[in-house]
Design an enzyme around this catalytic site. Structure first.
Site, PDB file in Angstrom:
ATOM      1  N   HIS A  31     -10.453  35.419  40.483  1.00  0.00           N
ATOM      2  CA  HIS A  31     -11.547  36.359  40.151  1.00  0.00           C
ATOM      3  C   HIS A  31     -11.014  37.781  40.090  1.00  0.00           C
ATOM      4  O   HIS A  31     -11.199  38.530  41.046  1.00  0.00           O
ATOM      5  CB  HIS A  31     -12.642  36.263  41.201  1.00  0.00           C
ATOM      6  CG  HIS A  31     -13.961  36.801  40.752  1.00  0.00           C
ATOM      7  ND1 HIS A  31     -14.341  38.107  40.930  1.00  0.00           N
ATOM      8  CD2 HIS A  31     -14.992  36.197  40.122  1.00  0.00           C
ATOM      9  CE1 HIS A  31     -15.562  38.273  40.465  1.00  0.00           C
ATOM     10  NE2 HIS A  31     -15.977  37.126  39.977  1.00  0.00           N
ATOM     11  N   PHE A  32     -10.458  38.252  39.143  1.00  0.00           N
ATOM     12  CA  PHE A  32     -10.007  37.660  37.905  1.00  0.00           C
ATOM     13  C   PHE A  32      -8.520  37.884  37.819  1.00  0.00           C
ATOM     14  O   PHE A  32      -8.073  39.001  38.077  1.00  0.00           O
ATOM     15  CB  PHE A  32     -10.697  38.312  36.705  1.00  0.00           C
ATOM     16  CG  PHE A  32     -12.203  38.204  36.720  1.00  0.00           C
ATOM     17  CD1 PHE A  32     -12.816  36.994  36.450  1.00  0.00           C
ATOM     18  CD2 PHE A  32     -12.992  39.304  37.022  1.00  0.00           C
ATOM     19  CE1 PHE A  32     -14.206  36.891  36.439  1.00  0.00           C
ATOM     20  CE2 PHE A  32     -14.375  39.204  37.020  1.00  0.00           C
ATOM     21  CZ  PHE A  32     -14.983  37.996  36.735  1.00  0.00           C
TER      22      PHE A  32
END
Length: 145
Positions: free
Chosen positions: A47-48
């Site tokens: 993420h991410f």
């Protein structure tokens, strides 16, 4: 007031779900907690990749855990109680939280605790900027004998 060892005595959460590092203020009506956000957090792997952002749901969970300290501070034997998250309302995310940020959570009771129900106004700050805010409700439940 509480370092990670003191927090672990009050809350049942453990790594990777313990999201509060210390408590720096605590009264009958408010609590202030700290979370140091590092690249070592497991959630940053996905993420991410290449643009790490702390998930908003984990920011809310961290606020709820900080509020749990406030709630459990109202009972005589907090080690025998748990707090359960009941409701979130009016949540807003205002800025990204990234590795290197220090999150400061401030939770204030919105009204007196009744029948174990705790209503709190929550704000998360990075520096002097609000990054997230909302209304949280939890319940204090006697769990252990």
């Amino acid at each position: 007031l509480y370092d990670i060892n003191g927090i672990e005595k009050m809350l049942p959460h453990r790594y990777p779900m313990l999201l509060v590092d210390k408590i720096i203020e605590l009264s009958e009506n408010h609590v202030v907690g700290v979370k140091n956000v590092t690249m070592n957090e497991q959630f940053f792997q996905g993420h991410f990749p290449g643009s790490p952002v702390m998930p908003g749901v984990l920011q809310i969970e961290a606020m709820a855990q900080t509020g749990g300290i406030l709630a459990l501070n109202t009972v005589e034997d907090p080690e025998n109680y748990l707090t359960y998250f009941l409701k979130i309302d009016k949540v807003k995310f205002k800025q990204k939280v990234i590795p290197g940020d220090t999150l400061i959570f401030r939770l204030d009771l919105s009204e007196p605790i009744r029948r174990g129900i705790v209503n709190m106004s929550a704000k998360a700050f990075v520096g002097d900027k609000i990054v997230a805010e909302g209304q949280l409700m939890a319940q204090i439940v006697k769990e252990k004998q």
